[in-house]
Design a protein around this motif. Structure first.
Motif, PDB file in Angstrom:
ATOM      1  N   ALA A 160       1.389  -1.007  -0.129  1.00  0.00           N
ATOM      2  CA  ALA A 160       0.220  -0.180   0.004  1.00  0.00           C
ATOM      3  C   ALA A 160       0.770   1.266  -0.187  1.00  0.00           C
ATOM      4  O   ALA A 160       0.680   2.627  -0.571  1.00  0.00           O
ATOM      5  CB  ALA A 160      -0.606  -0.044   0.871  1.00  0.00           C
ATOM      6  N   ILE A 171      -6.170  -3.312  -3.568  1.00  0.00           N
ATOM      7  CA  ILE A 171      -5.189  -3.828  -3.165  1.00  0.00           C
ATOM      8  C   ILE A 171      -6.435  -4.880  -2.431  1.00  0.00           C
ATOM      9  O   ILE A 171      -6.642  -4.573  -1.839  1.00  0.00           O
ATOM     10  CB  ILE A 171      -4.038  -3.384  -2.233  1.00  0.00           C
ATOM     11  CG1 ILE A 171      -2.962  -2.449  -2.988  1.00  0.00           C
ATOM     12  CG2 ILE A 171      -3.099  -4.843  -1.949  1.00  0.00           C
ATOM     13  CD1 ILE A 171      -1.906  -1.987  -1.768  1.00  0.00           C
ATOM     14  N   ASP A 215      -1.243   5.183  -3.480  1.00  0.00           N
ATOM     15  CA  ASP A 215      -3.194   4.838  -3.386  1.00  0.00           C
ATOM     16  C   ASP A 215      -3.564   5.463  -5.284  1.00  0.00           C
ATOM     17  O   ASP A 215      -4.386   5.731  -5.933  1.00  0.00           O
ATOM     18  CB  ASP A 215      -3.820   6.693  -3.258  1.00  0.00           C
ATOM     19  CG  ASP A 215      -4.237   6.550  -1.807  1.00  0.00           C
ATOM     20  OD1 ASP A 215      -4.137   4.963  -1.131  1.00  0.00           O
ATOM     21  OD2 ASP A 215      -3.719   7.808  -1.184  1.00  0.00           O
TER      22      ASP A 215
END
Length: 315
Positions: free
Chosen positions: A142, A151, A147
């Motif tokens: 992440a 995921i 962003d």
């Protein structure tokens, strides 16, 4: 399914990339855990109305990094490709795992191979690693994604309280426990190959065999005699297989065991034919017999045992 072979990051510019939901992993064997990751990616892609994709790597990292000479794949790349296509995936990216690729940082991998291929959502198993020395993990993904894509991490798949893994399947095959493999693989173990010329001794003792040369670096089950099916000319045919070094006839056969298949009630010439062998049950270990007659008598028993087992399989 469209297939893209990528050996260098510069090739990414040549790919006609479209938004995709991508499953990532080495996926050797496409066992039930792998299937869950790939099917999850396809389901998300279908929900989003975009294409599904799989990224896998070849050859095995352990070979490139000098940790292993013989990879012994459960599914060499051509076989793996067939299985992924059978799961309804739109695109397959096969990334060459070389020294340059292994030196990419986790951030470089994400930027070049995920964002660069228009990944809108990534799906991985819980133990997926990426980047130099596997420093990238599902816990860091992440942060590296920033962003730019969604995921999904698929949790551990277990069978009888044990993690489903390629390592477990290899252990079973090396110990000859082929009948236990479907619990983890989702189906019997299969090897693709070609019928090649052998010593032609089988035909002289009433058991003409097809010598199989595997298509790729497959992990061959342990030496012994097995109940099998062989796919030939559009049909699965029952038979018995021998894997071994022919100790009754040879003091030193060589480093690689021979894979020979005797098909029941079958006498056609099939040299050069493409086949697949499906492994069901080990009947016995390889033995050195005192005479050819003793071998023939034991082979008759092997055939009867294999027929009895396959009759249950066939219903």
């Amino acid at each position: 399914m469209e297939v893209y072979h990528l050996a260098d990051p510069q090739q990414l510019n040549e790919v006609d990339s479209v938004p995709v939901v991508m499953a990532l992993g080495f996926f050797d064997g496409i066992h039930s855990g792998h299937q869950k990751v790939i099917r999850t990616a396809k389901e998300i892609a279908d929900d989003k109305g975009i294409q599904s994709a799989v990224m896998t790597f070849y050859p095995h990292p352990a070979v490139v990094l000098g940790k292993r000479e013989n990879p012994e794949y459960l599914t060499p790349i051509e076989h793996k490709q067939r299985l992924i296509e059978s799961l309804g995936i739109d695109r397959l990216y096969i990334v060459e795992f070389n020294k340059a690729f292994s030196s990419l940082s986790p951030q470089q991998f994400v930027d070049e191979y995920m964002v660069g291929l228009s990944v809108q959502h990534a799906v991985t198993g819980f133990d997926f690693t990426y980047g130099h020395k596997g420093k990238g993990t599902t816990e860091t993904l992440a942060d590296h994604a920033k962003d730019r894509f969604g995921i999904t991490i698929v949790g551990k798949v277990e069978e009888n309280g044990e993690k489903v893994s390629s390592t477990k399947i290899r252990e079973l095959l090396r110990s000859g426990k082929v009948s236990e493999v479907p619990r983890y693989l989702g189906q019997p173990y299969v090897i693709y190959g070609t019928v090649v010329s052998g010593e032609k001794r089988g035909r002289t003792i009433g058991f003409p065999t097809a010598n199989i040369e595997p298509d790729g670096s497959y992990l061959i089950p342990s030496t012994g005699v097995y109940a099998v099916k062989m796919y030939l000319d559009g049909k699965w045919r029952d038979g018995v297989a021998s894997i071994g070094f022919k100790p009754t006839f040879h003091e030193n056969y060589g480093d690689q065991p021979a894979v020979e298949i005797y098909l029941f009630d079958f006498k056609e010439d099939i040299y050069g034919k493409a086949v697949a062998v499906k492994w069901f049950e080990k009947i016995r270990d390889e033995e050195k017999f005192s005479s050819v007659d003793a071998l023939v008598e034991r082979m008759k028993k092997d055939v009867e045992e294999a027929k009895a087992y396959l009759k249950k399989v066939n219903g």
